[in-house]
Write an enzyme that holds these catalytic residues in place. Sequence first.
Site, PDB file in Angstrom:
ATOM      1  N   GLY A 184       0.831  -1.201   0.000  1.00 20.11           N
ATOM      2  CA  GLY A 184       0.000   0.000   0.000  1.00 20.11           C
ATOM      3  C   GLY A 184       0.859   1.242   0.000  1.00 20.11           C
ATOM      4  O   GLY A 184       1.972   1.243   0.526  1.00 20.11           O
ATOM      5  N   ARG A 185       0.327   2.325  -0.581  1.00 17.93           N
ATOM      6  CA  ARG A 185       1.113   3.550  -0.708  1.00 17.93           C
ATOM      7  C   ARG A 185       0.190   4.755  -0.624  1.00 17.93           C
ATOM      8  O   ARG A 185      -0.907   4.756  -1.179  1.00 17.93           O
ATOM      9  CB  ARG A 185       1.847   3.534  -2.046  1.00 17.93           C
ATOM     10  CG  ARG A 185       2.584   4.811  -2.407  1.00 17.93           C
ATOM     11  CD  ARG A 185       3.357   4.614  -3.704  1.00 17.93           C
ATOM     12  NE  ARG A 185       4.445   3.662  -3.509  1.00 17.93           N
ATOM     13  CZ  ARG A 185       5.696   4.027  -3.236  1.00 17.93           C
ATOM     14  NH1 ARG A 185       6.004   5.300  -3.121  1.00 17.93           N
ATOM     15  NH2 ARG A 185       6.627   3.118  -3.067  1.00 17.93           N
ATOM     16  N   GLY A 186       0.652   5.789   0.071  1.00 18.03           N
ATOM     17  CA  GLY A 186      -0.097   7.032   0.159  1.00 18.03           C
ATOM     18  C   GLY A 186       0.849   8.214   0.219  1.00 18.03           C
ATOM     19  O   GLY A 186       2.065   8.070   0.072  1.00 18.03           O
ATOM     20  N   GLY A 187       0.284   9.397   0.428  1.00 20.84           N
ATOM     21  CA  GLY A 187       1.096  10.602   0.411  1.00 20.84           C
ATOM     22  C   GLY A 187       2.073  10.698   1.557  1.00 20.84           C
ATOM     23  O   GLY A 187       3.156  11.258   1.413  1.00 20.84           O
ATOM     24  N   MET A 188       1.730  10.138   2.726  1.00 21.95           N
ATOM     25  CA  MET A 188       2.570  10.283   3.901  1.00 21.95           C
ATOM     26  C   MET A 188       3.172   8.978   4.377  1.00 21.95           C
ATOM     27  O   MET A 188       3.905   8.966   5.365  1.00 21.95           O
ATOM     28  CB  MET A 188       1.744  10.895   5.053  1.00 21.95           C
ATOM     29  CG  MET A 188       1.316  12.332   4.809  1.00 21.95           C
ATOM     30  SD  MET A 188       2.713  13.463   4.710  1.00 21.95           S
ATOM     31  CE  MET A 188       2.659  13.897   2.977  1.00 21.95           C
ATOM     32  N   VAL A 201       3.180   1.129   3.074  1.00 24.58           N
ATOM     33  CA  VAL A 201       3.002  -0.059   3.895  1.00 24.58           C
ATOM     34  C   VAL A 201       3.610  -1.251   3.167  1.00 24.58           C
ATOM     35  O   VAL A 201       3.373  -1.455   1.979  1.00 24.58           O
ATOM     36  CB  VAL A 201       1.513  -0.319   4.188  1.00 24.58           C
ATOM     37  CG1 VAL A 201       1.359  -1.597   5.018  1.00 24.58           C
ATOM     38  CG2 VAL A 201       0.911   0.853   4.947  1.00 24.58           C
ATOM     39  N   LYS A 204       4.344  -0.124   8.386  1.00 22.86           N
ATOM     40  CA  LYS A 204       4.083   1.192   7.792  1.00 22.86           C
ATOM     41  C   LYS A 204       5.252   2.115   8.090  1.00 22.86           C
ATOM     42  O   LYS A 204       5.645   2.303   9.246  1.00 22.86           O
ATOM     43  CB  LYS A 204       2.786   1.791   8.341  1.00 22.86           C
ATOM     44  CG  LYS A 204       2.558   3.237   7.915  1.00 22.86           C
ATOM     45  CD  LYS A 204       1.200   3.746   8.327  1.00 22.86           C
ATOM     46  CE  LYS A 204       0.118   3.128   7.476  1.00 22.86           C
ATOM     47  NZ  LYS A 204      -1.206   3.769   7.724  1.00 22.86           N
ATOM     48  N   ASP A 220     -10.141   9.833  10.341  1.00 27.36           N
ATOM     49  CA  ASP A 220      -9.864   9.485   8.951  1.00 27.36           C
ATOM     50  C   ASP A 220     -10.577   8.190   8.572  1.00 27.36           C
ATOM     51  O   ASP A 220      -9.993   7.290   7.972  1.00 27.36           O
ATOM     52  CB  ASP A 220      -8.356   9.352   8.719  1.00 27.36           C
ATOM     53  CG  ASP A 220      -7.993   9.392   7.225  1.00 27.36           C
ATOM     54  OD1 ASP A 220      -8.822   9.857   6.429  1.00 27.36           O
ATOM     55  OD2 ASP A 220      -6.887   8.949   6.873  1.00 27.36           O
TER      56      ASP A 220
END
Length: 339
Positions: A37-41, A44, A59, A153
Site C-alpha cells: 500500500g502507498r499514500g502521500g505520507m 506499507v 508502515k 480518517d
Amino acid sequence: MGGVPRDAPASRSSHSGRPSGLIGKQIAGYRVESEIGRGGMAVVYRAKDLRLDRTVALKLLAPELARNDTFRQRFTHESRVAAAIEHPHIVPVFEAGETDGVLYIAMRYVPGLDLRHLLDRSGPLPVGTALRIAAQVASALDAAHDHGLVHRDVKPGNILVAKGTDSDHPEHVYLTDFGLTKKSLSLTGFTSVGQFVGTLDYVAPEQISGRPVDGRCDVYSLACVVHETMAGGPPFQRDDDMALLWAHQYDQPPRLTEKRPGSPGALDGVLAKALAKSPDERYGSCLEFVAALRAAVTGSAQGHPPTQVDLQVVGAPVDPGAPPDPPRWARPVFRRLPE
C-alpha cells in the site's frame, strides 16, 4: 494490508520512493518482503518480524514527519493509545518507533481486501452486507472513543475486510490507521488544502473549519462510508476540492432513495441525521447510528402495521374511553378446533 490511503499522491523519500527500494532490507528488526500500500505520507510493506517469526504490516512514514518534534511526540502517544486498545475490529498495533530518522508502525497483517478495493470491484453492496460492515466499524470506533482517541480518517481505504468465521459472519472487518491522525498531521502543516491526507470525501465539517472534534466527527465520516456502500459513491461528489469542502459544510446530502431506488425510505432520515452539519444534531455514538440504520431496514422489511385483536371477543375488559367497536363482520373469528 495496512490500510494506507491509496488516493493521495506518492511521497518522495528514501523510504517511500521506488517500490523495490527496500525489498529484502531490514528495518528495526523487520525484513521487508513486498509493498502492499502507498499514500502521500506513508508506505506499507508486508514484512517478517525476525524476532517472533511472524508476518506483519510495516508502515513507514515519510521522513519529513519524523523531523517535526511535536509530531513525533504526538505520534508516539497516539500509537501507544492505539496499541492499548484490545478490540476484535481494530487492527492490533505491535510496535511503533523510530529508526534511522524514520517513524514506523508494525501491525497485524490482515489478508483480504480493504473496503475501497471491494467497492471498486463490486459496486454498491447488499444492504445486509453494508449493515454488517458498518456495525463492526462502529463498534471499533466507539471503543476508541472510550479511550479518548478520535480516528478522524474513517474511509473505505482504512477498513479491511477479511474472511469471516461462518455463514452468519461472512466477513470480519478491521479498522486501521489510528496512529496517524489528522490532529497529529495538522501540527506539521500537512493538512492544508491540497495537502490533505487521504481524501476529502468523508471529512466532517468541523474538521474543515478547524473547530474542536470528538467522536461525532467519526459518526459523520462513517455515515459517508455507509452512503457509499449502499449508493455506490459518497454523499458529496464535486469537480474540485474547494467545491467539495463547501458541500460538506453547507450543502444538504442527497437522499439515498434517489441514488438507490427501492431502498427503505426511513434510511434517508437516519443518514440525514448522521450527516448533520452540527455535531450536536448527530447521533451521540457510532453504534447508536447503526442501531437506527437497522431499525430503518427491519421496520421497512416488516411492511405491515401491528395486528389488532378485538378484546371483546377474547374476553378482555373493555376501556370505556375506547373508540366504538368495529362492525361484527370486521371482527376476527375464533373457533375451537375439534379435539
